[in-house]
Design a protein around this motif. Sequence first.
Motif, PDB file in Angstrom:
ATOM      1  N   SER A 112       0.857  -1.178   0.000  1.00 43.19           N
ATOM      2  CA  SER A 112       0.000   0.000   0.000  1.00 43.19           C
ATOM      3  C   SER A 112       0.893   1.228   0.000  1.00 43.19           C
ATOM      4  O   SER A 112       1.679   1.411   0.936  1.00 43.19           O
ATOM      5  CB  SER A 112      -0.888  -0.041   1.247  1.00 43.19           C
ATOM      6  N   LYS A 129      -2.628  -1.587  -3.293  1.00 43.83           N
ATOM      7  CA  LYS A 129      -3.362  -0.320  -3.362  1.00 43.83           C
ATOM      8  C   LYS A 129      -2.281   0.730  -3.552  1.00 43.83           C
ATOM      9  O   LYS A 129      -1.572   1.076  -2.603  1.00 43.83           O
ATOM     10  CB  LYS A 129      -4.161  -0.077  -2.089  1.00 43.83           C
TER      11      LYS A 129
ATOM     12  N   CYS B  66      -6.475  -0.130  -7.290  1.00 43.11           N
ATOM     13  CA  CYS B  66      -7.110  -0.607  -6.066  1.00 43.11           C
ATOM     14  C   CYS B  66      -8.090  -1.707  -6.466  1.00 43.11           C
ATOM     15  O   CYS B  66      -9.017  -1.466  -7.246  1.00 43.11           O
ATOM     16  CB  CYS B  66      -7.846   0.547  -5.382  1.00 43.11           C
ATOM     17  N   ARG B  71     -11.734  -6.443  -2.427  1.00 44.49           N
ATOM     18  CA  ARG B  71     -12.297  -5.765  -1.253  1.00 44.49           C
ATOM     19  C   ARG B  71     -13.773  -6.127  -1.080  1.00 44.49           C
ATOM     20  O   ARG B  71     -14.269  -6.258   0.044  1.00 44.49           O
ATOM     21  CB  ARG B  71     -12.113  -4.252  -1.385  1.00 44.49           C
ATOM     22  N   ARG B  80     -20.223  -7.727   5.984  1.00 43.22           N
ATOM     23  CA  ARG B  80     -20.218  -6.288   6.222  1.00 43.22           C
ATOM     24  C   ARG B  80     -21.020  -5.603   5.113  1.00 43.22           C
ATOM     25  O   ARG B  80     -21.232  -6.184   4.029  1.00 43.22           O
ATOM     26  CB  ARG B  80     -18.782  -5.751   6.212  1.00 43.22           C
ATOM     27  N   ASP B  83     -20.576  -1.436   0.798  1.00 41.24           N
ATOM     28  CA  ASP B  83     -19.831  -0.209   0.474  1.00 41.24           C
ATOM     29  C   ASP B  83     -18.532  -0.100   1.284  1.00 41.24           C
ATOM     30  O   ASP B  83     -17.741   0.811   1.071  1.00 41.24           O
ATOM     31  CB  ASP B  83     -20.694   1.049   0.629  1.00 41.24           C
ATOM     32  N   GLU B  84     -18.315  -1.057   2.174  1.00 37.10           N
ATOM     33  CA  GLU B  84     -17.029  -1.113   2.872  1.00 37.10           C
ATOM     34  C   GLU B  84     -15.886  -1.306   1.869  1.00 37.10           C
ATOM     35  O   GLU B  84     -14.747  -0.924   2.131  1.00 37.10           O
ATOM     36  CB  GLU B  84     -17.029  -2.263   3.882  1.00 37.10           C
ATOM     37  N   TRP B  86     -15.422   0.295  -0.811  1.00 35.18           N
ATOM     38  CA  TRP B  86     -14.917   1.556  -1.372  1.00 35.18           C
ATOM     39  C   TRP B  86     -15.055   2.750  -0.414  1.00 35.18           C
ATOM     40  O   TRP B  86     -14.556   3.829  -0.674  1.00 35.18           O
ATOM     41  CB  TRP B  86     -15.613   1.879  -2.700  1.00 35.18           C
ATOM     42  N   ARG B  87     -15.707   2.550   0.726  1.00 32.91           N
ATOM     43  CA  ARG B  87     -16.021   3.669   1.610  1.00 32.91           C
ATOM     44  C   ARG B  87     -14.759   4.417   2.078  1.00 32.91           C
ATOM     45  O   ARG B  87     -14.739   5.634   2.191  1.00 32.91           O
ATOM     46  CB  ARG B  87     -16.802   3.160   2.821  1.00 32.91           C
ATOM     47  N   ASN B  88     -13.701   3.664   2.348  1.00 30.56           N
ATOM     48  CA  ASN B  88     -12.505   4.313   2.900  1.00 30.56           C
ATOM     49  C   ASN B  88     -11.467   4.712   1.855  1.00 30.56           C
ATOM     50  O   ASN B  88     -10.341   5.047   2.208  1.00 30.56           O
ATOM     51  CB  ASN B  88     -11.854   3.390   3.936  1.00 30.56           C
ATOM     52  N   LEU B  89     -11.856   4.676   0.615  1.00 33.74           N
ATOM     53  CA  LEU B  89     -10.916   5.115  -0.422  1.00 33.74           C
ATOM     54  C   LEU B  89     -10.981   6.637  -0.504  1.00 33.74           C
ATOM     55  O   LEU B  89     -12.003   7.198  -0.898  1.00 33.74           O
ATOM     56  CB  LEU B  89     -11.272   4.492  -1.773  1.00 33.74           C
ATOM     57  N   ASN B  90      -9.913   7.273  -0.086  1.00 38.17           N
ATOM     58  CA  ASN B  90      -9.974   8.739   0.046  1.00 38.17           C
ATOM     59  C   ASN B  90      -9.358   9.457  -1.149  1.00 38.17           C
ATOM     60  O   ASN B  90      -8.504  10.322  -0.986  1.00 38.17           O
ATOM     61  CB  ASN B  90      -9.281   9.176   1.348  1.00 38.17           C
TER      62      ASN B  90
END
Lengths: 167, 209
Positions: A112, A129, B66, B71, B80, B83-84, B86-90
């Motif tokens: 990452s 990533k 990514c 994921r 879960r 959307d977990e 992609w939710r934390n892709l900033n």
Amino acid sequence: MFERRKTIKSEENIESTEKHIEIESIPMALKEGKTIIGEHITIEGDIRGQENLIIEGSMRGKIALEKHHVMVGPKGRFEGEIQADNVTISGHLIGNIFASGKVKITKEADFSGEIKAKSIAVEDGAFLKAIIELEKDTKKVIPAIGKAAREETKATITPSVAAGRAN
Amino acid sequence: MSLPDGERLMDDLLSGPDTSTHTSMILQLFVELLGQRKRVCLLDLGPIIGTNIAFFSHRASRLCVCDLFGRLDQALSRKRPLDEAWRNLNYPPAHFDGILLWDFLDHLENVWALRMVQVMSRWIKPEGMVVVLSGDQQRPQTPVTAFGVDDDFRLQEKPIPRLHLPVYPRQNREVMALMHAFSSIKSFIYRNGIREYLFRFESAAKRSI
């Protein structure tokens, strides 16, 4: 023949916290030389010098071996920044890689971070990533849409046609 | 009563020989259009395929990768919310000139697929493009397959047995409806049943017209 090999070893569970491990004293001529950070070693700090490096243990910090090869082995863990000629990642790495040569990421890797390199090779299935920026030294000719390719496609569907069929 | 031309062509097509590779017209067009932009920034959301990374990293100034498929598989196995994945892709807003979504939407129910499209519309620059693929409706793909591209724009299907993702086959109009925030530039269907779409994200000003 002797192989020039320098290994940092310790008892299990003993943590090394040396801030700077200087290996600059290794002569340049010993190109086959390498340092191995063993499986049971943990290092926090920076490494710079003139020798290849293999990380099988854990390390957090910065590695500056601009003319050499750094490898994070399958059991290795690294967090920080690597500056090297070539870099091979088979283990776990969080951070940035700056390579004047090639970066290779094997399928066992979990990486990452950011990679800046001349070239890159990634095995299918690696966990990645990443942000990748390659040095652009040659202009690649991007093939135009060719006749052969066009022949292979039987139909072009516009949204209206697609909707028509679907209905 | 005779069928409209478009429908007749597609019927011929579906009865044609099966192939696991095809030359991607959409990727050619995508690369051609990207060539008109400066300092291209791409996002590849597909499974990690070495040839894809080699292909796109040479064509973009900056390639972000990514694996959303992996994921999503993790989110599903942990039960879960999806959307977990992609939710934390900033990624910053309006950052990418192009996004390779591949056939990710095929693995999401409508409610999640719409959320994904919404997130993508935040990441993409105005006039940025999205590549979407969709599998053969008649032959849902199990196991999950990735697509690997070579320098001649040939797409090869690569099965990924470790991924266990559901498949929601969609008709073309349903794919178009999901991508409602985007306008369709071009779409193709191939002998192997794979459909490819290239979408453009219109600027807010254009959308309001």
